[in-house]
Structure formats: C-alpha cells, structure tokens
Design a protein around this motif. Structure first.
Motif, PDB file in Angstrom:
ATOM      1  N   GLN A   1     -19.386 -36.442  12.318  1.00  0.00           N
ATOM      2  CA  GLN A   1     -20.730 -36.082  12.772  1.00  0.00           C
ATOM      3  C   GLN A   1     -20.590 -34.271  13.841  1.00  0.00           C
ATOM      4  OE1 GLN A   1     -23.586 -38.679  14.250  1.00  0.00           O
ATOM      5  NE2 GLN A   1     -24.290 -39.457  12.429  1.00  0.00           N
ATOM      6  N   SER A   2     -20.232 -34.436  15.119  1.00  0.00           N
ATOM      7  CA  SER A   2     -19.085 -34.059  15.933  1.00  0.00           C
ATOM      8  C   SER A   2     -19.007 -32.525  14.916  1.00  0.00           C
ATOM      9  CB  SER A   2     -19.086 -34.063  17.120  1.00  0.00           C
ATOM     10  OG  SER A   2     -20.090 -34.320  17.727  1.00  0.00           O
ATOM     11  N   MET A   3     -17.176 -32.305  13.659  1.00  0.00           N
ATOM     12  CA  MET A   3     -17.230 -32.041  13.270  1.00  0.00           C
ATOM     13  C   MET A   3     -17.992 -30.571  12.537  1.00  0.00           C
ATOM     14  SD  MET A   3     -13.362 -34.042  12.895  1.00  0.00           S
ATOM     15  CE  MET A   3     -13.033 -32.960  11.616  1.00  0.00           C
ATOM     16  N   ASP A   4     -18.725 -32.106  11.785  1.00  0.00           N
ATOM     17  CA  ASP A   4     -19.642 -31.200  10.827  1.00  0.00           C
ATOM     18  C   ASP A   4     -20.685 -29.845  11.185  1.00  0.00           C
ATOM     19  OD1 ASP A   4     -20.242 -30.749   8.103  1.00  0.00           O
ATOM     20  OD2 ASP A   4     -22.632 -32.603   9.005  1.00  0.00           O
TER      21      ASP A   4
ATOM     22  N   VAL B   1     -21.187 -24.334  12.655  1.00  0.00           N
ATOM     23  CA  VAL B   1     -21.307 -23.013  13.898  1.00  0.00           C
ATOM     24  C   VAL B   1     -19.884 -21.776  13.183  1.00  0.00           C
ATOM     25  CG1 VAL B   1     -21.074 -22.206  15.987  1.00  0.00           C
ATOM     26  CG2 VAL B   1     -22.959 -24.202  15.553  1.00  0.00           C
ATOM     27  N   LEU B   2     -19.184 -22.375  12.503  1.00  0.00           N
ATOM     28  CA  LEU B   2     -18.004 -21.875  12.849  1.00  0.00           C
ATOM     29  C   LEU B   2     -17.880 -20.745  11.454  1.00  0.00           C
ATOM     30  CD1 LEU B   2     -14.878 -20.766  13.816  1.00  0.00           C
ATOM     31  CD2 LEU B   2     -13.873 -22.581  12.096  1.00  0.00           C
TER      32      LEU B   2
ATOM     33  N   THR C   1     -20.340 -18.354  12.187  1.00  0.00           N
ATOM     34  CA  THR C   1     -19.601 -17.405  13.567  1.00  0.00           C
ATOM     35  C   THR C   1     -19.154 -16.411  12.601  1.00  0.00           C
ATOM     36  OG1 THR C   1     -19.832 -18.414  14.985  1.00  0.00           O
ATOM     37  CG2 THR C   1     -18.200 -17.032  15.546  1.00  0.00           C
ATOM     38  N   LEU C   2     -17.967 -16.590  11.093  1.00  0.00           N
ATOM     39  CA  LEU C   2     -17.666 -16.347  10.453  1.00  0.00           C
ATOM     40  C   LEU C   2     -18.297 -14.717   9.841  1.00  0.00           C
ATOM     41  CD1 LEU C   2     -14.179 -18.517   9.849  1.00  0.00           C
ATOM     42  CD2 LEU C   2     -14.500 -16.910  11.404  1.00  0.00           C
ATOM     43  N   ALA C   3     -19.345 -15.813   9.507  1.00  0.00           N
ATOM     44  CA  ALA C   3     -20.150 -14.614   8.835  1.00  0.00           C
ATOM     45  C   ALA C   3     -20.569 -13.946   9.248  1.00  0.00           C
ATOM     46  CB  ALA C   3     -22.188 -15.311   8.458  1.00  0.00           C
TER      47      ALA C   3
END
Length: 312
Positions: free
Chosen positions: A235-238, A243-244, A247-249
């Motif tokens: 769940q944390s990785m998800d 978020v990543l 951020t990339l967007a």
C-alpha cells in the motif's frame, strides 16, 4: 388225524388271504373306475428320459393322477406331448406350472404340477380335447444337459493339473523354495544390521517430520507477513508511485513551459566558458605566487626574477 388238521388249517388260511387280496383289488379297481378324471396335455421341449406311461403325476409332492400317453409332436419332433389324467377335484389353473422331477435313484421321472393362483381361471380338461400346458425345464435335465460340458471341463482341469505337477515344474518349485530358504537365512544372519537400518529409517522419518513442521511454521509466518506487513508495504509503495507519478507530471509540465528560458540559460553558460578558463589560469598564477612568497618573501618582492605565467 393231527397232521391232517394242520394241513386243513393252513389251506383254510391261504384261501381266506387270497379272497381278501382279491376283494381288495376289486375294490381298488372299482374306486379307480368310479373316480372322475380331468385330462391335460403337457408339452416338453426337452427329452423326457425316465418318464413312461403309468408313472405318477404329482401336485406339490402329492400323487393326483398318472401318465396316460406319450407321443412326439408331429410338427416338431423335438417336442414331446404327454397326456396325463388328474383327479377332477384338484384345481389346475391357467398359471399352474408343470415339470419333471426325479422319482428315485434309478432315473425314473414323474410329472409334477406346482403353483397356481386362486384368482386365476381353472382349466377343464376332457380326454378328446385336453388343454395344453407348456412344461418348464427341470433342474435335473439342465444338470444332465450340462454333464458333458462338465466332464470336458473336468478333463481339462485334470490335464492342466498334470502339466502343473510335471517333473520340470516340481524341480523349479523346489529350486524356488531353496532360494527362498537361502534368502531367509541371509536375512536372519543380518538381522542386527536390518534392525540398525530400520532404526536409521525411523530417525530419518522423525527428522523429516520435524523439518516438515518447521517448514510449515515458516510458511505460516510468511503467509502472515504477506497478509499484514507485506500488505502495508504494498500500500505504501502504491501511494509512493502515485506521488512520483504526480511529481513527474509536474516536472514535465514545467519543462514544457520553461523550455525557452532553459535554452537561453544553457547558451549563456556556453559563453561563460572562456571567462571561466581565464579565471582558472589567474587563480593558478596567484597560487604559484603565493607559494613563492611563502618560500622567499624578499626575493620575490625585490628580486630581479619575474613571475612567469604558468601555461594553461
């Protein structure tokens, strides 16, 4: 006189006995003649060896008549038609069965009726027009019919038994028994080793059981970890990936929006390269002068030597 008296008594007794037997025969014949009979024709599809005219006709083991006539069927000689007479008071019904039974060990046969439901209509038979009853095959006839086949089977069985008990087979069997005895003796001679081997197998089985229990526990722990902590990590990785991705967007959007400014900045940095090289050479010269000043301050300040520029 006395011998004559004995002869007279014996003769008188003989005459009385003969007269009684004759009277009984006449009474029996008269009662048989006065008896009312019903006639039935029984069709047998199998041989009726042992049956002859005058043989008794039974109903459930009780004599109720006798055989009157026997003849071959004119349409089918393989069938035998037997005319019997039965006491008219005995009810022979439509579903009454007829067959042959063995009378004695000499092979004599009797006709026997059996069965017959009270709710079925009775058959009334006359001598000139007797009703027909189809006989059922008897167990004794089936036994005789299969006797030849049984004899053949018995002969084959005896032949095979003789082949089985031949000298070669007996020798082979004796060799097998001898080998079995030798193998048994060898096993008995090594029973201590066999016992030790079995104990080792038992210990190995115990260790295998313990290992299986440990593996089961590890599997349970791994399953519990995957269902609790592992689920939280996933769940944390998800959430991190979400978020990543966001951020990339944003970085991509900023890059698109400031593409011109970044290009100008990169061009300006390219123009600064010669100035940076000059500044680097100056710093090296200054560094060299500082080292000489530390080594020989007077000579450096008042001497005739000039400061040589280091090559770039």
């Amino acid at each position: 006189m006395e011998p004559r008296a004995h002869h007279f008594i014996i003769g008188l007794f003989t005459l009385v006995a003969f007269a009684a037997a004759l009277g009984f025969s006449l009474w029996l014949a008269k009662s048989s003649a006065d008896r009312e009979w019903a006639y039935y024709e029984i069709v047998f599809s199998q041989p009726v060896s042992g049956l002859s005219e005058g043989n008794p006709v039974l109903y459930s083991g009780v004599q109720i008549g006798d055989v009157v006539e026997m003849r071959l069927d004119s349409d089918n000689p393989g069938h035998v038609r037997v005319l019997v007479r039965v006491d008219e008071s005995v009810p022979i019904r439509k579903n009454t069965r007829a067959g042959l039974v063995l009378a004695n060990i000499t092979g004599s046969m009797n006709v026997q009726f059996s069965g017959g439901s009270p709710d079925q209509p009775a058959l009334r038979g006359a001598r000139d027009n007797p009703p027909t009853i189809v006989a059922e095959p008897s167990a004794f006839h089936n036994l005789l019919a299969n006797g030849e086949q049984l004899v053949v089977k018995a002969d084959e069985l005896l032949t095979r038994a003789t082949e089985l008990l031949s000298e070669d087979n007996i020798r082979n069997t004796a060799a097998i028994l001898e080998n079995t005895r030798v193998a048994t003796d060898a096993l008995l001679a090594r029973r201590d080793q066999l016992s030790a081997l079995l104990e080792q197998f038992d210990a190995a089985a115990v260790r295998a059981e313990e290992a299986a229990i440990k593996v089961s526990r590890v599997s349970d722990n791994a399953y519990e970890l995957l269902t609790t902590d592992g689920k939280q990590v996933l769940q944390s990785m998800d959430r991190t990936l979400v978020v990543l991705h966001s951020t990339l967007a944003r970085v991509d959007e900023l890059t698109k929006d400031n593409a011109g400014a970044m290009a100008s900045g990169l061009q300006g940095m390219g123009e600064l390269a010669p100035a940076l090289r000059e500044l680097r050479a100056t710093l090296r010269t200054l560094n060299h002068f500082t080292r000489k000043l530390e080594q020989d301050p007077t000579g450096t300040l008042f001497g005739n030597d000039t400061i040589k520029e280091l090559p770039q």
